[in-house]
Design a protein around this motif. Structure first.
Motif, PDB file in Angstrom:
ATOM      1  N   GLY A 122       0.779  -1.219   0.000  1.00 36.39           N
ATOM      2  CA  GLY A 122       0.000   0.000   0.000  1.00 36.39           C
ATOM      3  C   GLY A 122       0.812   1.270   0.000  1.00 36.39           C
ATOM      4  N   GLY A 123       2.121   1.166   0.018  1.00 36.26           N
ATOM      5  CA  GLY A 123       3.007   2.329  -0.017  1.00 36.26           C
ATOM      6  C   GLY A 123       4.072   2.134  -1.068  1.00 36.26           C
ATOM      7  N   GLU A 124       5.292   2.564  -0.754  1.00 40.38           N
ATOM      8  CA  GLU A 124       6.392   2.458  -1.711  1.00 40.38           C
ATOM      9  C   GLU A 124       7.668   2.029  -1.010  1.00 40.38           C
ATOM     10  OE1 GLU A 124       7.485   5.378  -5.193  1.00 40.38           O
ATOM     11  OE2 GLU A 124       8.700   5.939  -3.452  1.00 40.38           O
ATOM     12  N   VAL A 125       8.464   1.217  -1.699  1.00 45.74           N
ATOM     13  CA  VAL A 125       9.804   0.886  -1.238  1.00 45.74           C
ATOM     14  C   VAL A 125      10.790   1.398  -2.283  1.00 45.74           C
ATOM     15  CG1 VAL A 125       9.729  -1.415  -2.318  1.00 45.74           C
ATOM     16  CG2 VAL A 125      11.342  -0.970  -0.462  1.00 45.74           C
ATOM     17  N   SER A 126      11.914   1.942  -1.823  1.00 48.92           N
ATOM     18  CA  SER A 126      12.904   2.472  -2.748  1.00 48.92           C
ATOM     19  C   SER A 126      14.301   2.249  -2.181  1.00 48.92           C
ATOM     20  CB  SER A 126      12.670   3.965  -3.010  1.00 48.92           C
ATOM     21  OG  SER A 126      12.771   4.709  -1.809  1.00 48.92           O
ATOM     22  N   ALA A 127      15.287   2.354  -3.057  1.00 48.00           N
ATOM     23  CA  ALA A 127      16.694   2.262  -2.651  1.00 48.00           C
ATOM     24  C   ALA A 127      17.499   3.135  -3.589  1.00 48.00           C
ATOM     25  CB  ALA A 127      17.191   0.817  -2.701  1.00 48.00           C
ATOM     26  N   VAL A 144      14.229   2.242   1.791  1.00 45.84           N
ATOM     27  CA  VAL A 144      13.402   3.300   2.360  1.00 45.84           C
ATOM     28  C   VAL A 144      11.940   2.919   2.123  1.00 45.84           C
ATOM     29  CG1 VAL A 144      12.769   5.738   2.281  1.00 45.84           C
ATOM     30  CG2 VAL A 144      15.155   5.059   1.950  1.00 45.84           C
ATOM     31  N   LEU A 145      11.163   2.840   3.197  1.00 48.27           N
ATOM     32  CA  LEU A 145       9.736   2.551   3.101  1.00 48.27           C
ATOM     33  C   LEU A 145       8.975   3.860   3.271  1.00 48.27           C
ATOM     34  CD1 LEU A 145       9.409  -0.688   5.272  1.00 48.27           C
ATOM     35  CD2 LEU A 145       9.798  -0.496   2.813  1.00 48.27           C
ATOM     36  N   THR A 146       7.981   4.078   2.418  1.00 51.36           N
ATOM     37  CA  THR A 146       7.208   5.312   2.465  1.00 51.36           C
ATOM     38  C   THR A 146       5.715   4.998   2.413  1.00 51.36           C
ATOM     39  OG1 THR A 146       8.984   6.458   1.263  1.00 51.36           O
ATOM     40  CG2 THR A 146       6.859   7.570   1.397  1.00 51.36           C
ATOM     41  N   GLY A 147       4.991   5.414   3.430  1.00 51.87           N
ATOM     42  CA  GLY A 147       3.533   5.293   3.420  1.00 51.87           C
ATOM     43  C   GLY A 147       3.003   3.875   3.394  1.00 51.87           C
ATOM     44  N   VAL A 148       3.717   2.925   4.005  1.00 51.29           N
ATOM     45  CA  VAL A 148       3.261   1.533   4.039  1.00 51.29           C
ATOM     46  C   VAL A 148       2.039   1.403   4.948  1.00 51.29           C
ATOM     47  CG1 VAL A 148       3.877  -0.785   4.849  1.00 51.29           C
ATOM     48  CG2 VAL A 148       5.493   0.536   3.470  1.00 51.29           C
ATOM     49  N   ASP A 149       1.012   0.696   4.470  1.00 50.81           N
ATOM     50  CA  ASP A 149      -0.217   0.513   5.231  1.00 50.81           C
ATOM     51  C   ASP A 149       0.005  -0.473   6.369  1.00 50.81           C
ATOM     52  OD1 ASP A 149      -3.233   0.804   5.465  1.00 50.81           O
ATOM     53  OD2 ASP A 149      -3.046  -1.346   5.188  1.00 50.81           O
ATOM     54  N   LEU A 150      -0.223  -0.017   7.595  1.00 53.92           N
ATOM     55  CA  LEU A 150       0.055  -0.847   8.765  1.00 53.92           C
ATOM     56  C   LEU A 150      -0.789  -2.117   8.798  1.00 53.92           C
ATOM     57  CD1 LEU A 150       0.596   1.659  11.711  1.00 53.92           C
ATOM     58  CD2 LEU A 150       2.104  -0.238  11.084  1.00 53.92           C
ATOM     59  N   ASN A 151      -2.057  -2.015   8.450  1.00 49.26           N
ATOM     60  CA  ASN A 151      -2.897  -3.198   8.546  1.00 49.26           C
ATOM     61  C   ASN A 151      -2.498  -4.258   7.527  1.00 49.26           C
ATOM     62  OD1 ASN A 151      -5.132  -4.266  10.149  1.00 49.26           O
ATOM     63  ND2 ASN A 151      -6.202  -4.428   8.199  1.00 49.26           N
ATOM     64  N   THR A 152      -2.100  -3.812   6.326  1.00 45.84           N
ATOM     65  CA  THR A 152      -1.610  -4.755   5.318  1.00 45.84           C
ATOM     66  C   THR A 152      -0.352  -5.464   5.806  1.00 45.84           C
ATOM     67  OG1 THR A 152      -2.500  -3.320   3.574  1.00 45.84           O
ATOM     68  CG2 THR A 152      -0.928  -4.999   2.906  1.00 45.84           C
ATOM     69  N   LEU A 153       0.520  -4.716   6.485  1.00 46.39           N
ATOM     70  CA  LEU A 153       1.740  -5.292   7.037  1.00 46.39           C
ATOM     71  C   LEU A 153       1.421  -6.290   8.143  1.00 46.39           C
ATOM     72  CD1 LEU A 153       4.840  -5.363   7.376  1.00 46.39           C
ATOM     73  CD2 LEU A 153       4.621  -3.385   8.893  1.00 46.39           C
ATOM     74  N   VAL A 154       0.531  -5.917   9.063  1.00 45.27           N
ATOM     75  CA  VAL A 154       0.181  -6.788  10.184  1.00 45.27           C
ATOM     76  C   VAL A 154      -0.464  -8.083   9.695  1.00 45.27           C
ATOM     77  CG1 VAL A 154      -1.357  -7.015  12.183  1.00 45.27           C
ATOM     78  CG2 VAL A 154       0.013  -4.934  11.884  1.00 45.27           C
ATOM     79  N   GLN A 155      -1.294  -7.988   8.671  1.00 45.08           N
ATOM     80  CA  GLN A 155      -2.013  -9.170   8.198  1.00 45.08           C
ATOM     81  C   GLN A 155      -1.105 -10.194   7.510  1.00 45.08           C
ATOM     82  OE1 GLN A 155      -5.028  -9.831   9.311  1.00 45.08           O
ATOM     83  NE2 GLN A 155      -4.722  -7.864  10.345  1.00 45.08           N
TER      84      GLN A 155
END
Length: 295
Positions: A122-127, A144-155
């Motif tokens: 739900g967000g962006e990863v970059s390097a 670098v993680l930007t704006g990652v959705d917490l619920n998507t991560l937890v699930q």
């Protein structure tokens, strides 16, 4: 599809004192909408055009080398290693060799990549940049993680008893340690923080709120409807794949003590290898590839 265009000019061949021949010339490889499965990784819609300068010699042994003539761009619609990346892109150069074609020499190689970006959870990863080579030494990759959705991560951890709202950004310094089975990932001092204005946690323990441990019960009650303004997380992944999240929360539960401020420190552990195995086990790679190609 893959297209190979080799343009080795005749005038670039010349004889050597040892009666062999040396040659050089450009080679272009174009990959268009390539999809497939590589090991446990599913990829869909890979596109790139790579132009390299190839050099070689026929004596005393057939040896070749190649190097990028200019930076190339690789784009992939979807990349699924267990974790899913979408709309991935990066710029890269590559050089290989020299190595003996008929010998047992493993080719020396180096891939230099920059401007990696992909949609992730739900967000962006970059390097900004990283290097992949045949070296057995640990290789660094700063994500670098930007704006990652917490619920998507937890699930990802399959915890239906926890629902989290909010987004996080942060920094993960990865070390890739190559071995015979691939690369082991370790992380030292990763940092992740919630974006303003914060978020919420709704935790419903599978066994119910009641606990013989009064401290645990208070935490359970606080997390039943916890509204946080601050969420700061440290992340460590050790050589065994053990993940340790140290989470510091500042907020309140409006249903407890008239919304009195409650600060919590929580440690969450998991195992990266077990998590990735679990995510992969839920996939049928053939069906997944067919489904994604049909979209």
């Amino acid at each position: 599809s893959v297209m190979l265009n080799a343009d080795v000019a005749w005038h670039s061949w010349h004889s050597q004192p040892d009666a062999g021949w040396a040659f050089s010339g450009p080679v272009t490889v174009a990959i268009t909408e390539l999809s497939g499965v590589l090991g446990e990784t599913l990829f869909v819609g890979a596109n790139t055009q790579l132009t390299v300068e190839i050099t070689g010699s026929s004596a005393p042994a057939a040896r070749f080398a190649l190097a990028s003539s200019r930076p190339s761009t690789l784009k992939i619609d979807s990349l699924d290693t267990g974790f899913v990346l979408e709309d991935a892109s990066l710029n890269y150069t590559v050089d290989v060799g020299p190595y003996a074609v008929a010998g047992n020499d493993a080719p020396a190689y180096r891939l230099m990549a920059s401007q990696l970006r992909a949609r992730f959870l739900g967000g962006e990863v970059s390097a900004p940049e990283f290097v992949i080579s045949e070296s057995a030494a640990p290789q660094n990759l700063d994500l670098v993680l930007t704006g990652v959705d917490l619920n998507t991560l937890v699930q990802l951890a399959k915890t239906p008893e926890v629902v989290v709202n909010g987004r996080i950004s942060g920094y993960l310094p990865l070390n890739l340690n190559p071995d015979s089975e691939g690369s082991m990932i370790t992380v030292r001092d990763g940092l992740l923080s919630a974006l303003k204005p914060g978020g919420s946690i709704h935790y419903t323990p599978l066994g119910g709120m009641a606990s013989a441990n009064q401290s645990v019960q208070l935490v359970n009650e606080a997390l039943a409807n916890y509204q946080f303004s601050t969420l700061d997380t440290t992340l460590q992944i050790d050589d065994s794949g053990e993940i340790i999240f140290g989470v510091a929360l500042a907020g309140a539960n409006p249903d407890m003590n008239a919304g009195q401020a409650i600060n919590l420190n929580v440690t969450i552990t998991d195992n990266l290898l077990d998590l990735v195995s679990s995510l992969r086990a839920s996939r049928d790679l053939t069906e997944a590839l067919e489904r994604r190609l049909a979209q």
